[in-house]
Design a protein around this motif. Structure first.
Motif, mmCIF file in Angstrom:
data_model
loop_
_atom_site.group_PDB
_atom_site.id
_atom_site.type_symbol
_atom_site.label_atom_id
_atom_site.label_comp_id
_atom_site.label_asym_id
_atom_site.label_seq_id
_atom_site.Cartn_x
_atom_site.Cartn_y
_atom_site.Cartn_z
ATOM 1 N N ALA A 192 -1.249 7.521 -8.667
ATOM 2 C CA ALA A 192 -2.469 7.330 -7.874
ATOM 3 C C ALA A 192 -3.676 7.814 -8.658
ATOM 4 N N THR A 193 -4.679 6.985 -8.788
ATOM 5 C CA THR A 193 -5.964 7.397 -9.346
ATOM 6 C C THR A 193 -7.057 6.871 -8.405
ATOM 7 N N THR A 197 -4.140 2.108 -7.918
ATOM 8 C CA THR A 197 -2.812 2.670 -7.669
ATOM 9 C C THR A 197 -1.801 1.864 -8.480
ATOM 10 N N VAL A 228 -2.884 -1.860 -8.276
ATOM 11 C CA VAL A 228 -3.511 -2.288 -7.020
ATOM 12 C C VAL A 228 -4.904 -1.672 -6.917
ATOM 13 N N PRO A 232 10.781 0.694 -5.915
ATOM 14 C CA PRO A 232 9.686 1.382 -6.607
ATOM 15 C C PRO A 232 10.264 2.470 -7.503
ATOM 16 N N TYR A 263 7.869 -1.420 -10.143
ATOM 17 C CA TYR A 263 9.082 -1.799 -9.413
ATOM 18 C C TYR A 263 10.167 -2.274 -10.373
ATOM 19 N N LEU A 270 12.909 -5.252 -4.296
ATOM 20 C CA LEU A 270 12.458 -4.454 -5.424
ATOM 21 C C LEU A 270 12.777 -2.985 -5.124
ATOM 22 N N VAL A 275 5.059 5.626 -9.056
ATOM 23 C CA VAL A 275 3.761 5.398 -8.409
ATOM 24 C C VAL A 275 2.774 6.414 -8.975
ATOM 25 N N VAL A 307 -6.264 -5.400 -3.201
ATOM 26 C CA VAL A 307 -5.416 -5.009 -2.071
ATOM 27 C C VAL A 307 -4.861 -6.233 -1.355
ATOM 28 N N ILE A 312 1.847 0.843 -9.233
ATOM 29 C CA ILE A 312 3.187 0.872 -8.630
ATOM 30 C C ILE A 312 4.134 0.057 -9.508
#
Lengths: 234, 234
Positions: A201-202, A206, A168, A196, A210, A194, A199, A12, A208
């Motif tokens: 999510a797990t 995460t 991430v 996105p 770009y 950039l 995306v 993060v 992402i």
């Protein structure tokens, strides 16, 4: 159409590994590797990664699909010298790439042919040349910048990157090697814009993705009442 | 049950503003503000933010809903002194908080009462005291750490934060003030583990909400074959 892509697992707070190993002792016992293995754990637990390494088991989940997709999209790779050196022994006779790899280095060396379609070509005339050589043999698939982080940064800085996917990982590491360090040569009223494009999510990470739009001035936009910045092409 | 929450807009490379303004000239013309306004643009364009500031218009979209939810969940705020000073004039007689605000400062000062339910109480005995004073008047709603970034970091470092929401803006800024700077006092084999609890993707910003689990050792886990780290409670 061939894109130049990169993907990297980061904490993060933006670290892809701990502070660079100083060469004393064993890298596997270093802070660099402890943090590297924390941010790549989601991958090492995934079935698609394990299959490429010749390991059994692993999770069949979204994270595994992300890895399979990434391997499948790459027709050739560009890699930093330090990563290539570090992987040479652990990857063994059948490295996980199964495609030509172009290693950016200052040290000339003969091409290394491995099993399963992987080869390592050592490129001494710079990152742009390595990207072009990879593009020429990618067969319409993507050129993937395999890492490490400093090479990804160089490719971004040179305006050669079309797509960046950050994985991430939900941990704060405090110190280490950062993908986005201070040598991007951005002006004090300039950013790299950039967009996105995906995306996912797990619980473990995460993802992402770009599209890289390019350098653009940071214009004061009357606190949101006005328009956005003009984006120059990459 | 009252949670201690924080949310912050950051660039992909982790900056919430440019390098700190040196006091020469006008903050509005500084690199600090140019980068601050770039990462907060998604908010300043949102209807829910504009309504709280007394501005007309704005987008009625997911981003606006995120802001409305954030304002709605907060029963009291904790704020850094520099942010409170900087906002005092622009926020005017009816600041956007509409709740008690506790300002962490070294300078004693009389409570400031404003319209619409906002008050500013200056707390000189530290961040934990400010959080406790806010909790006592939050009426079962959340205590929101309003910023700036260095206060969010202090609250995280002190183990007082239950939830962190990052609004990740798709721009690379290169330099500036980072939420996650080097003073978290983490050991070299230690991280702060989080759990992503909600991810919302929009073209302007990716909202990632994390539950803060706490400090945990980074154990070498046999490249994913073994278990994960033990997480200590926050």
């Amino acid at each position: 159409m061939t894109k130049v892509t990169a993907q990297l697992s980061v904490s993060v707070d933006g670290f892809y590994a701990g502070p660079q190993f100083d060469g004393n002792g064993n890298w596997m016992d270093s802070e660099e590797s402890a943090k590297f293995f924390r941010v790549t754990r989601w991958a090492t637990e995934a079935a698609a990664w394990r299959e490429r390494q010749g390991f059994a088991g692993g999770e069949q989940d979204t994270n595994s699909e992300v890895i399979a997709e990434s391997f499948g999209a790459a027709g050739a790779y560009v890699m930093g010298r330090r990563m290539a050196d570090g992987g040479e022994i652990p990857w063994g006779e059948e490295p996980p790439f199964r495609a030509p790899v172009f290693v950016v280095t200052h040290r000339p060396r003969q091409r290394l042919l491995r099993g399963g379609g992987t080869s390592f070509t050592y490129v001494t005339d710079g990152v742009a040349s390595a990207v072009e050589q990879a593009r020429a043999v990618a067969g319409g698939k993507d050129v993937a910048v395999a890492g490490g982080g400093s090479l990804v940064r160089q490719v971004l800085k040179a305006g050669l990157l079309d797509e960046l996917e950050l994985h991430v990982v939900p941990v704060v590491l405090g110190t280490g090697l950062r993908l986005f360090d201070a040598d991007l040569d951005l002006g004090d009223r300039e950013g790299i814009e950039l967009t996105p494009t995906r995306v996912l999510a797990t619980p473990q990470v995460t993802h992402i993705r770009y599209a890289v739009r390019g350098r653009a001035p940071l214009v004061l936009d009357d606190r949101g009442r006005g328009g956005g910045p003009t984006v120059t092409t990459n």
